[in-house]
Write a protein that holds these residues in place. Sequence first.
Motif: not given
Length: 361
Positions: A27, A30, A23-24
Amino acid sequence: MTTDNQVTFSFADEYTQLLTDLHNDYCRDEPKDVLQYCADFFNRKLAEQRIQLRDQHAFDFTDNHPLANAEHDTHTFQWQTAQDDDDDDAIDEDDDDFDDEERDNFSTAPLSSSMMMPTNYRRDRRTSVSAESIAPTHSQDFPKTVIPKTPEQCERIRFSVGNNFLFKHLDEEQSQDVVNAMEEKQVNQGDTIIEQGAVGDFFYIVDSGTFDCFIRQADGSSKKVTSYEASGSFGELALMYNAPRAATIVATSPSIVWALDRVTFRTILMEHTSRKRKMYESFLEDVPLLKSLKTYERQKIADALESIYFEPGQVVIQQGDIGDQFYLIEAGEALVYKLDENGVQQQVHHYHRGAYFGGKC
Ligand SMILES: Nc1ncnc2c1ncn2[C@@H]1O[C@@H]2COP(=O)(O)O[C@H]2[C@H]1O
């Protein structure tokens, strides 16, 4: 389902951490193609884990040496336990199986005065044959061997190593260290350069000439398993695993080889070689084309592999190109298109992991 809460918790923990990392990264980067991004993430994690496992593993000979797979007559080998230097006398008395005449059939020139030996390394003692860790010799201990050479000799070494996959990743300084450490050896036709079961001190690269490689069979006969010519190399296994020589190698014509000492080999060449062999091991086992090969043959293929990442949609090979690369799909998929008689691209194949294409046309 497990009733062991401890285990359940630890799996969950790893899983959560993995997803948090993903997830990190997501983000931060992108990405446009979410699925491909996630697939790449997990593939990368998998590769990292393989390498980590390889490092943590104590490299017990029986687990990792290609000979462990019963392709060889291993029962003829005598295993020794690693000894401290203090035990030298005891080894000399007890250990008749690894006498000096059973080392590689070369005496080497005296060590150059520029070579500083580490305190824990004595070149004149017999090498213990043991399940020692595969950890490479640390660079701070690295005694640089410098054997004087003519420019012509340096040129020949550079040519030989330039055609050998094991040397492809070296930087300028490492290449120079390898060239400095190599020692030229003349070998007569019929000479045995490596004797199966002997202690190995050198890794060899062929400058000129030819060699046959034999492995002793259970019935006492010898089976030829491969041969070598210029730029071929052999003798890495005994140095990597501190094991007896796994095969016998005989010159089949008057030959010249470059001999690289154990310390230089372990310091400069071993880590990369063993990491690659380990990394591609399970993948190559699953490739249908290579199923019939022996473990050692697959390891030689691993030496020649390089992972290349392609973006989705990126062209790997263009119809009409001159083919000079052979591809095996390690992860992902590839579509094959061909122009039909009307000049329209038609999909003709869909390749998955383990499929292969390319090569010289
Ligand atoms: N099938 C094989 N099994 C083991 N060693 C092989 C094989 N084919 C070639 N060899 C080479 O033969 C060498 C003998 O000495 P090493 O065991 O140090 O390293 C070995 C390999 O480099």
